[in-house]
Design an enzyme around this catalytic site. Structure first.
Site, mmCIF file in Angstrom:
data_model
loop_
_atom_site.group_PDB
_atom_site.id
_atom_site.type_symbol
_atom_site.label_atom_id
_atom_site.label_comp_id
_atom_site.label_asym_id
_atom_site.label_seq_id
_atom_site.Cartn_x
_atom_site.Cartn_y
_atom_site.Cartn_z
ATOM 1 N N GLU A 46 -4.325 -3.821 -2.910
ATOM 2 C CA GLU A 46 -4.826 -3.046 -1.781
ATOM 3 C C GLU A 46 -6.318 -2.754 -1.958
ATOM 4 O O GLU A 46 -6.768 -2.361 -3.036
ATOM 5 C CB GLU A 46 -4.030 -1.743 -1.708
ATOM 6 N N LYS A 113 -2.247 -1.211 7.680
ATOM 7 C CA LYS A 113 -1.282 -0.345 6.996
ATOM 8 C C LYS A 113 -0.702 0.691 7.965
ATOM 9 O O LYS A 113 -1.436 1.354 8.684
ATOM 10 C CB LYS A 113 -1.985 0.346 5.823
ATOM 11 N N CYS A 149 1.168 -0.931 0.211
ATOM 12 C CA CYS A 149 1.409 0.245 -0.628
ATOM 13 C C CYS A 149 2.424 1.212 -0.010
ATOM 14 O O CYS A 149 3.617 0.967 -0.064
ATOM 15 C CB CYS A 149 0.078 0.941 -0.933
#
Length: 545
Positions: A46, A113, A149
């Site tokens: 990330e 994300k 994540c």
């Protein structure tokens, strides 16, 4: 006929803000994955282009521009392999924590994300807007879904990717270490797979960034929730996984499953944090005040393991209250580690300061003021050596001391990095015993005698504090779990009087902690980014019970 895919997991140590250097490393690792391993896809962590967490650098337009330019450089430089990389993406005036898949100059997929963590050490909602759409791309006939994540910690993003056709989900991470974190990650991934049964490739960052340490532990888990491969913790590198592609789906082929946990994992986290803080900030090495006590003994061992003994300078600064045993043990450890060792007496300096203050102190009795003068003289000497040599002073206070203020501001708190700031006293002993299993460097007397600051005759820590087994238990429940005094009493058996005295010490010493050096985070609630309490506060614990 079944066929195979090869995916390279790039467990990368990034430097926040060094976009050019990070991009150079990404290009080099991608070329290696293609040339030496014939990988079909290389996966980076990330925000690998910027490092994590970039914090308010994300508010600077030129930072985002350089990041976008870095992504373009990767797109132009890498061919013959698909590259999955994390970066901040500015789109229509909004900033996203993004992942892009590049191959031969083209963008195969772009993902924003979905779940933005805004707790503990994370504050992504300060910077990013949440995405909402899945991203699935084709890799040699396999549909691969993207997540970033925190997306794996909630059920929706992975389920959405699978509904969009993903046969394999890749999750890129900058997931920091704390005790037992790897077990938590693996349990969460199994929960996702139980609902959306496809394999998961999980890639995590490694290295230290200020207080945070990223431990890697990248892994592959099959559609039945079994780990088929786990990369080593705290080790940067390319780790290959092969997946068999057949009519029934994608099956990861078993490979190396390494495991580092318990005391070994904590110790590696501390070593990594020290090494990267000093090296990334370009200090020449480390200076440690080595007292002959347990805290400085562990600190200097960690420093030597992190940097090599030739870059560590241990300094003994005896006062009239320093025992011969402390002098002997400090020298013995320095010799066992092979670090440079010197002795500077503080007796004359302390005496001159006390004589200078004699008129001002007329009529008063000796107390902690004179003890603190000793600690502050030591701080001055260490900082002078730091200025002259370019080495960073490592402070030696542990979490228990930081909690209750059993430390001297501008004295033993003086320094640039607090190695064991998040390590409770009892864990200091356990880690010291563990370090001696690698090679016996900490003298046995240091491990067995009563801890003392040696600032007055026959002083021990327990003169001022409850027993450490009780104190550490109280502090863990209060600081890390936010438990009330009554709950703590029921859990520990300690008296409410003792518990309230401890809580009062924690509250009273917030001003000291605010001025303390940053240090390695190993718990779920460390002083610093995790725990943000006001210095000036009228809040008091209820007096009932």
């Amino acid at each position: 006929m079944p066929r195979e895919l090869t995916i390279a997991l790039a467990q990368m140590n990034c430097l926040v803000g060094d976009i050019s250097g990070n991009v150079d490393k990404i290009i080099e690792l991608a070329a290696t994955a293609r040339r030496e391993h014939a990988a079909d896809l290389v996966v980076f962590p990330e925000l690998a282009i910027t490092g994590y967490p970039p914090e308010d650098l994300l508010l600077r337009p030129e930072f985002i521009e350089r990041s976008e330019a870095g992504l373009e450089r990767i797109r132009r430089a890498v061919g013959g392999i698909a590259v999955l990389v994390g970066f901040p993406h500015l789109h229509k005036g909004e900033l996203y924590n993004a992942a892009a898949v590049l191959r031969d100059g083209e963008t195969l997929a772009l993902y924003h994300k979905h779940l933005l963590p805004n707790y503990s050490v994370f504050d992504e909602k300060r910077y990013f807007r949440a995405g909402s759409r899945p991203a699935v791309f084709e890799l040699h006939g396999v549909q691969v879904g993207l997540t970033v994540c925190e997306d794996i910690w909630g059920p929706a993003p992975m389920a959405q990717a699978v509904r969009a056709g993903a046969q394999l989900v890749v999750n890129i991470n900058a997931s920091p270490f704390h005790v037992d974190k790897q077990a938590e990650r693996e349990a969460v991934i199994r929960e996702r797979i139980a609902v959306s049964p496809v394999p998961v490739v999980y890639v995590n960052m490694v290295g230290g960034q200020d207080e945070l340490v990223f431990d890697g532990g990248s892994l592959v888990m099959d559609a039945q929730g079994r780990i088929t491969q786990r990369a080593p913790a705290f080790e940067e590198g390319l780790y290959l996984t092969r997946l068999r592609v057949g009519r029934t789906g994608v099956e990861p082929l078993p490979d190396t499953v390494t495991e580092t946990d318990g005391l070994a994992g904590i110790y590696q986290a501390l070593v990594t944090g020290v090494r990267d803080y000093i090296d990334k900030n370009r200090f020449a090495g480390a200076i440690v005040g080595l007292s002959g006590g347990i805290d400085s003994a562990l600190t200097v061992a960690i420093a030597a393991d992190a940097l090599g003994p030739d870059r560590v300078h241990a300094v003994m600064m005896p006062s009239p209250y320093t025992s011969d045993m402390s002098l002997e043990d400090a020298r013995a450890e320095a010799e066992a580690l092979g670090v440079h060792y010197s002795t500077i007496s503080i007796a004359q300096t302390v005496d001159s300061i006390e004589r200078a203050l004699a008129d001002e102190f007329t009529g008063s009795t000796r107390d902690a003021t004179e003890e603190n003068i000793q600690a502050r003289v030591r701080g001055v000497l260490l900082m002078a050596l730091s200025n002259k040599t370019g080495k960073l002073v490592l402070t030696t206070g542990n979490k228990t001391e930081m909690a209750v203020g059993y430390a001297t501001l501008y004295g033993d708190m003086a320094g640039g990095f607090a190695v064991i700031k998040d390590v409770p006293k009892l864990l200091v002993y356990k880690l010291s015993h563990y370090r001696n299993t690698l090679s016996a460097v900490i003298p046995e007397r240091v491990l067995t005698r009563a801890p003392s600051a040696e600032l007055r005759p026959n002083q021990t820590d327990q003169d001022s504090l409850p027993p450490y087994d009780m104190l550490d238990a109280i502090l863990e429940l209060y600081i890390e779990q936010d438990r009330s005094a009554e709950d703590i009493a029921r859990a520990t058996g300690a008296s409410l009087k003792t518990i309230r005295e401890v809580i009062a010490m924690v509250t009273r010493n917030e001003y000291k902690r605010r001025q303390a050096a940053p240090g390695v985070r190993i718990s779920q609630r460390a002083f610093g980014r995790d725990r943000r309490y006001p210095i000036t506060s009228g809040f008091k614990e209820p007096r009932g019970g």
